[in-house]
Design a protein around this motif. Sequence first.
Motif, short mmCIF file in Angstrom:
data_model
loop_
_atom_site.label_atom_id
_atom_site.label_comp_id
_atom_site.label_asym_id
_atom_site.label_seq_id
_atom_site.Cartn_x
_atom_site.Cartn_y
_atom_site.Cartn_z
N ILE A 204 0.84 -1.21 0.00
CA ILE A 204 0.00 0.00 0.00
C ILE A 204 0.87 1.25 0.00
O ILE A 204 0.58 2.23 -0.71
N LEU A 205 1.96 1.25 0.78
CA LEU A 205 2.85 2.40 0.81
C LEU A 205 3.48 2.64 -0.56
O LEU A 205 3.58 3.78 -1.03
N LYS A 206 3.92 1.56 -1.21
CA LYS A 206 4.50 1.68 -2.55
C LYS A 206 3.46 2.18 -3.55
O LYS A 206 3.76 2.98 -4.45
N LEU A 207 2.23 1.71 -3.38
CA LEU A 207 1.15 2.11 -4.29
C LEU A 207 0.86 3.61 -4.16
O LEU A 207 0.72 4.32 -5.17
N ILE A 208 0.77 4.10 -2.91
CA ILE A 208 0.51 5.53 -2.71
C ILE A 208 1.64 6.35 -3.32
O ILE A 208 1.39 7.37 -4.00
N ALA A 209 2.90 5.91 -3.12
CA ALA A 209 4.03 6.63 -3.70
C ALA A 209 3.99 6.60 -5.22
O ALA A 209 4.27 7.61 -5.89
N GLU A 210 3.61 5.47 -5.80
CA GLU A 210 3.52 5.33 -7.25
C GLU A 210 2.44 6.24 -7.82
O GLU A 210 2.65 6.94 -8.82
N MET A 211 1.27 6.24 -7.16
CA MET A 211 0.17 7.07 -7.64
C MET A 211 0.50 8.55 -7.47
O MET A 211 0.13 9.39 -8.30
N GLN A 212 1.21 8.88 -6.40
CA GLN A 212 1.62 10.26 -6.19
C GLN A 212 2.57 10.71 -7.29
O GLN A 212 2.44 11.81 -7.83
N GLU A 213 3.52 9.84 -7.64
CA GLU A 213 4.48 10.16 -8.70
C GLU A 213 3.76 10.34 -10.04
O GLU A 213 4.09 11.23 -10.84
N ARG A 214 2.75 9.50 -10.26
CA ARG A 214 2.03 9.52 -11.53
C ARG A 214 1.14 10.75 -11.66
O ARG A 214 1.02 11.34 -12.73
N HIS A 215 0.53 11.17 -10.54
CA HIS A 215 -0.45 12.25 -10.61
C HIS A 215 0.05 13.57 -10.02
O HIS A 215 -0.66 14.57 -10.07
N GLY A 216 1.25 13.56 -9.40
CA GLY A 216 1.79 14.79 -8.82
C GLY A 216 1.02 15.28 -7.62
O GLY A 216 0.97 16.49 -7.33
N THR A 217 0.41 14.37 -6.89
CA THR A 217 -0.46 14.72 -5.76
C THR A 217 0.36 15.08 -4.52
O THR A 217 1.38 14.45 -4.23
N ALA A 218 -0.10 16.06 -3.77
CA ALA A 218 0.44 16.33 -2.43
C ALA A 218 -0.21 15.36 -1.46
O ALA A 218 -1.41 15.10 -1.55
N VAL A 219 0.58 14.81 -0.54
CA VAL A 219 0.05 13.80 0.39
C VAL A 219 0.30 14.25 1.82
O VAL A 219 1.44 14.56 2.21
N LEU A 220 -0.77 14.28 2.62
CA LEU A 220 -0.68 14.44 4.07
C LEU A 220 -0.91 13.07 4.68
O LEU A 220 -2.02 12.53 4.62
N PHE A 221 0.13 12.47 5.23
CA PHE A 221 0.08 11.10 5.73
C PHE A 221 0.12 11.13 7.25
O PHE A 221 1.09 11.59 7.85
N ILE A 222 -0.94 10.62 7.88
CA ILE A 222 -1.05 10.64 9.34
C ILE A 222 -0.73 9.25 9.87
O ILE A 222 -1.31 8.25 9.44
N THR A 223 0.20 9.17 10.82
CA THR A 223 0.59 7.88 11.37
C THR A 223 1.24 8.06 12.72
O THR A 223 1.69 9.17 13.07
N HIS A 224 1.27 6.97 13.51
CA HIS A 224 2.04 6.99 14.76
C HIS A 224 3.29 6.13 14.63
O HIS A 224 4.06 6.02 15.58
N ASP A 225 3.50 5.51 13.47
CA ASP A 225 4.59 4.57 13.28
C ASP A 225 5.77 5.26 12.60
O ASP A 225 5.75 5.55 11.41
#
Length: 561
Positions: A204-225
Amino acid sequence: MQFKNKDFSDAREVLNVRNLRIGLTGRPNAKPVIDGIDLTIRAGETHCLVGESGSGKSVTSLAAMGLLPKSALEVQGGSITLDDFEITSASHSQMRQLRARRIAMIFQEPMTALNPVLRVGEQIMEVLNMHSDLSPSEAKKRTLDMMDQVHLPDVNRIFSAFPHQLSGGQRQRIMIAMALILDPDLLIADEPTTALDVTTQLQILKLIAEMQERHGTAVLFITHDMGVVAEIADTVTVMQQGQIVERAPIAELLTNPQKEYTRTLLTAVPNLTPRPARAAASQSEVVRVAGLDMTYGGGGFFRRSEGVRAAQDVSFTIQPGRTLGIVGESGSGKSTVARAIMRLIDPTAGSVNVAGTEIAQLSRRQLRDHRKHLQIVFQDPYRSLNPRWTVARSLCEGPINFGVPRAEAMRHAAELMELVDLPRDALDRYPHQFSGGQRQRIAIARAVAMKPDLLVADEAVSALDVSVQAQVLDLLDDIQERFGVAMLFITHDLRVAAQICDEVLVMQRGEVVEYGPAGEVLANPRHDYTRNLIEAAPGRHWDFANYRVLDSATMTTGATA
């Protein structure tokens, strides 16, 4: 380990938060939930927002989406702009047009975010139907294309599936497809991988990065890890009690944290270095499992089938005071084995001996007298504790059912509260009045109240912040040392297994692929599947406690850095 090292200074600002204050609705003089925070996210940037539960991470994201519960929380000052659009003063209809088209969100639990009675393809198409002029055939074609982009198999079959027919990772991919199908400028991901096993999480992390690269999206990622943060972040903002305590590029934050709170979060991150081996309290065996099989289904009146073998020929032993960890992906059979040992389900075949009694063949009536010897702590204490019962009643129920006088049970309950570092006066409170970590401590106290020989912990820390997780692991370790109880620890996170387990048993598709001392299995895995699990552990290359990258020798041998 190579950190992301992109320069976003010239990229356009997608989200700009300035002096944001959020408080309780109608109570302007109460302490604010969010107290004057600033945040900027640029196009193509992954900005991680980290902190413990209650720090204000999710409230910030909900405010950006215009989804604050009006009866509970309200914006009391500051601004949130998406490009040049002011979100805090937007009308309901304006926000309705904004969502999905320019800003989208992936929630932590897709099963609650997806409609259970609609096919998943229809739910993705619904976004297009509301925000575009595409014909039904064009919308379906676009939906199938997006499902293919998020690497779902057999997209035509999955298009017609209901959410319950998909795995957790597939459901999360559906949520990503819904969020990105209109190419939004900003994607907010609120703990999207917390409930997933490590290999699915990595996908899932790789997928989000791939889609971000493809679409140029800004990502706000919330996590405790912080392990996840080390893998994906460009910039990190650390929050505590509604305020920002530190912000820095990922490499700077991990190598030179400035604030004590940040250092505490980093130190709490578990690593893959196995704990020192412990001696057993005695040479006897509390648990001996031999040839355990569990098959679901398997025929009916009109047809015969072999059924689904969830566990096949599982064998192991646990000695007093020692912990056996069962690890593997979702669907590997971990929880099936735990539930069969607890006799929450009846095993199809095999032997289960606990505290000298063969329990696999006991009737339900015979089993009742043996229940006190084995207790379980579930993943979600809020669902396992009765919300209408006080803590005192929950802790006293078991002992009283086995003949302990009420006054004695109450005295023991008060002692247990101190054991799990909670005040005695908390006995009169209800589960909803505690934090998640405190509720898990209560669930552990309830299990220990029966003075069991075997304690089963089924993903008991997977939903907790890393700092609270570390506290609960220390508590379980202390209980073992005091009472010599044997423990069966179920987890999908090998980092956690390394911190608490003496032996590790690795399962894949119902079969045991590796079994041995934790130091050997985690440092020198023999099976490819075990090596894949270790490689998928987020942040495995990083020594968080010492703010440095692990050298290759440490990573290979598991030696202490």
